[in-house]
Design a protein around this motif. Sequence first.
Motif, PDB file in Angstrom:
ATOM      1  N   TRP A  12      60.056  33.321  30.805  1.00 17.45           N
ATOM      2  CA  TRP A  12      61.150  32.329  30.687  1.00 17.45           C
ATOM      3  C   TRP A  12      62.217  32.788  29.701  1.00 17.45           C
ATOM      4  N   GLN A  13      61.779  33.401  28.578  1.00 18.69           N
ATOM      5  CA  GLN A  13      62.757  33.845  27.565  1.00 18.69           C
ATOM      6  C   GLN A  13      63.679  34.913  28.154  1.00 18.69           C
ATOM      7  N   HIS A  14      63.094  35.785  28.958  1.00 22.23           N
ATOM      8  CA  HIS A  14      63.885  36.852  29.593  1.00 22.23           C
ATOM      9  C   HIS A  14      65.003  36.243  30.441  1.00 22.23           C
ATOM     10  N   TRP A  15      64.658  35.220  31.240  1.00 24.12           N
ATOM     11  CA  TRP A  15      65.655  34.620  32.131  1.00 24.12           C
ATOM     12  C   TRP A  15      66.700  33.828  31.363  1.00 24.12           C
ATOM     13  N   MET A  16      66.290  33.249  30.245  1.00 24.25           N
ATOM     14  CA  MET A  16      67.220  32.511  29.379  1.00 24.25           C
ATOM     15  C   MET A  16      68.246  33.504  28.795  1.00 24.25           C
ATOM     16  N   GLU A  17      67.746  34.628  28.296  1.00 25.20           N
ATOM     17  CA  GLU A  17      68.656  35.632  27.715  1.00 25.20           C
ATOM     18  C   GLU A  17      69.587  36.189  28.794  1.00 25.20           C
ATOM     19  N   ARG A  18      69.015  36.395  29.974  1.00 27.17           N
ATOM     20  CA  ARG A  18      69.807  36.941  31.076  1.00 27.17           C
ATOM     21  C   ARG A  18      70.891  35.954  31.528  1.00 27.17           C
ATOM     22  N   TRP A  19      70.589  34.648  31.419  1.00 25.41           N
ATOM     23  CA  TRP A  19      71.599  33.612  31.718  1.00 25.41           C
ATOM     24  C   TRP A  19      72.777  33.753  30.741  1.00 25.41           C
ATOM     25  N   ASP A  20      72.449  33.880  29.444  1.00 19.95           N
ATOM     26  CA  ASP A  20      73.512  33.995  28.429  1.00 19.95           C
ATOM     27  C   ASP A  20      74.353  35.246  28.662  1.00 19.95           C
ATOM     28  N   ILE A  21      73.709  36.339  29.047  1.00 18.41           N
ATOM     29  CA  ILE A  21      74.458  37.596  29.247  1.00 18.41           C
ATOM     30  C   ILE A  21      75.424  37.444  30.420  1.00 18.41           C
ATOM     31  N   GLN A  22      74.948  36.878  31.540  1.00 18.11           N
ATOM     32  CA  GLN A  22      75.865  36.766  32.693  1.00 18.11           C
ATOM     33  C   GLN A  22      76.953  35.724  32.437  1.00 18.11           C
ATOM     34  N   GLN A  23      76.645  34.651  31.722  1.00 10.65           N
ATOM     35  CA  GLN A  23      77.683  33.655  31.421  1.00 10.65           C
ATOM     36  C   GLN A  23      78.740  34.254  30.487  1.00 10.65           C
ATOM     37  N   SER A  24      78.294  35.062  29.530  1.00 10.17           N
ATOM     38  CA  SER A  24      79.241  35.694  28.589  1.00 10.17           C
ATOM     39  C   SER A  24      80.107  36.725  29.302  1.00 10.17           C
ATOM     40  N   HIS A  25      79.578  37.284  30.375  1.00  9.39           N
ATOM     41  CA  HIS A  25      80.351  38.236  31.174  1.00  9.39           C
ATOM     42  C   HIS A  25      81.521  37.512  31.857  1.00  9.39           C
ATOM     43  N   HIS A  26      81.260  36.296  32.319  1.00  8.68           N
ATOM     44  CA  HIS A  26      82.303  35.529  33.007  1.00  8.68           C
ATOM     45  C   HIS A  26      83.270  34.881  32.025  1.00  8.68           C
ATOM     46  N   LEU A  27      82.807  34.630  30.802  1.00 10.41           N
ATOM     47  CA  LEU A  27      83.587  33.832  29.860  1.00 10.41           C
ATOM     48  C   LEU A  27      83.859  34.547  28.570  1.00 10.41           C
ATOM     49  N   ALA A 182      94.194  38.489  32.782  1.00  9.68           N
ATOM     50  CA  ALA A 182      93.281  38.752  31.656  1.00  9.68           C
ATOM     51  C   ALA A 182      91.831  38.567  32.121  1.00  9.68           C
ATOM     52  N   ARG A 183      91.615  37.556  32.947  1.00 11.48           N
ATOM     53  CA  ARG A 183      90.272  37.249  33.442  1.00 11.48           C
ATOM     54  C   ARG A 183      89.788  38.377  34.361  1.00 11.48           C
ATOM     55  N   GLU A 184      90.657  38.802  35.257  1.00  5.90           N
ATOM     56  CA  GLU A 184      90.266  39.848  36.222  1.00  5.90           C
ATOM     57  C   GLU A 184      90.000  41.175  35.513  1.00  5.90           C
ATOM     58  N   GLN A 185      90.858  41.482  34.538  1.00  5.51           N
ATOM     59  CA  GLN A 185      90.683  42.758  33.818  1.00  5.51           C
ATOM     60  C   GLN A 185      89.373  42.760  33.047  1.00  5.51           C
ATOM     61  N   ARG A 186      89.056  41.605  32.471  1.00  3.53           N
ATOM     62  CA  ARG A 186      87.825  41.487  31.684  1.00  3.53           C
ATOM     63  C   ARG A 186      86.606  41.702  32.579  1.00  3.53           C
ATOM     64  N   MET A 187      86.640  41.075  33.756  1.00  2.00           N
ATOM     65  CA  MET A 187      85.525  41.200  34.692  1.00  2.00           C
ATOM     66  C   MET A 187      85.398  42.651  35.153  1.00  2.00           C
ATOM     67  N   GLU A 188      86.538  43.285  35.323  1.00  2.00           N
ATOM     68  CA  GLU A 188      86.567  44.665  35.802  1.00  2.00           C
ATOM     69  C   GLU A 188      85.995  45.626  34.745  1.00  2.00           C
ATOM     70  N   LYS A 189      86.433  45.420  33.498  1.00  4.97           N
ATOM     71  CA  LYS A 189      86.025  46.340  32.416  1.00  4.97           C
ATOM     72  C   LYS A 189      84.656  46.003  31.845  1.00  4.97           C
ATOM     73  N   GLY A 190      84.254  44.731  31.948  1.00  8.25           N
ATOM     74  CA  GLY A 190      82.998  44.312  31.333  1.00  8.25           C
ATOM     75  C   GLY A 190      83.208  43.971  29.869  1.00  8.25           C
TER      76      GLY A 190
END
Length: 272
Positions: A12-27, A182-190
């Motif tokens: 569960w902790q792994h999936w929680m951390e992975r949620w934060d990583i993907q959300q931070s990627h979008h935001l 800015a949003r698209e560039q961020r998603m592109e670059k990571g």
Amino acid sequence: MSVKTLPAKIDWQHWMERWDIQQSHHLAMREERFEIMLDAVATLCQPECIVLDLACGPGSISQRLLAQLPESQAIAVDYDPVLLKLGQEALGDVNGRLHWLKVDLNDPNWVVKIQETLARLGRTHLDAVLSSTALHWLTTPRLIDVYREVAQLIRPGGCFLNADHMAFTPTLATFRNLSLQAREQRMEKGTHGVKSETFTQWWAAIETQWLAADPALQTLFDEHHSHYQVRDRSYGKALASLHLSALADAGFLEVDTIWQRYDNRVVLAIRG
Ligand SMILES: C[S@@+](CC[C@H](N)C(=O)[O-])C[C@H]1O[C@@H](n2cnc3c(N)ncnc32)[C@H](O)[C@@H]1O
């Protein structure tokens, strides 16, 4: 004799951390937004405050709030059974301080469920309501009503904080284009040059791996998919100015943006 391999357990902790990583990627600056919200609660509310985490997902706000304010309590609400399951398994009830509730914000009866929970906890009102990256899922008419419903639940002087993308008015075409770029560039670059999995990839991975570990979880995913089928993303386009007017109209006295990066904002509203 063949040896049966046991399915892997869900970490569960792994999936929680992975949620934060993907959300931070979008935001951009997701953690800074949480910081602004929690600093406001720490300053405006008593240490033993009770806070609603509105459309909580796996409880991202609650997790940070309860760690930062050790006497506080949170009510975490969402309608997605998969994200609620993840939050409940990964965070538990934090020594009785975290109360999970399944509610659909499209059903006005959600307010009654919160009032019942408050009554069970010996409270009449909430001190604060916090939401992040969620209310854009509501249609604009429903968003306006949800703001009125939120206002009913908060004590006078309490606060509401919403962190989300809230669009510039269409006449500010340059502002809108810069935000989008800015949003698209961020998603592109990571983030810091590192690309994370996307929201869609995260959902595909969690479904495959959870079901391999426990096929009985299929019902949760069926319900999750049924929500996505009826969602209409074209509705989540409320302008920032609409958010501010709707909150003022709902009974909040002071309403304005307290943090902003392009159209990514945190709006603060103080209940009259
Ligand atoms: C991108 S997630 C954000 C979760 C969390 N606040 C965070 O920042 O990590 C958006 C959340 O809104 C929830 N949501 C969308 N529409 C909803 C509704 N009608 N009722 C309750 N929750 C809803 C989704 O299930 C999802 O958990």
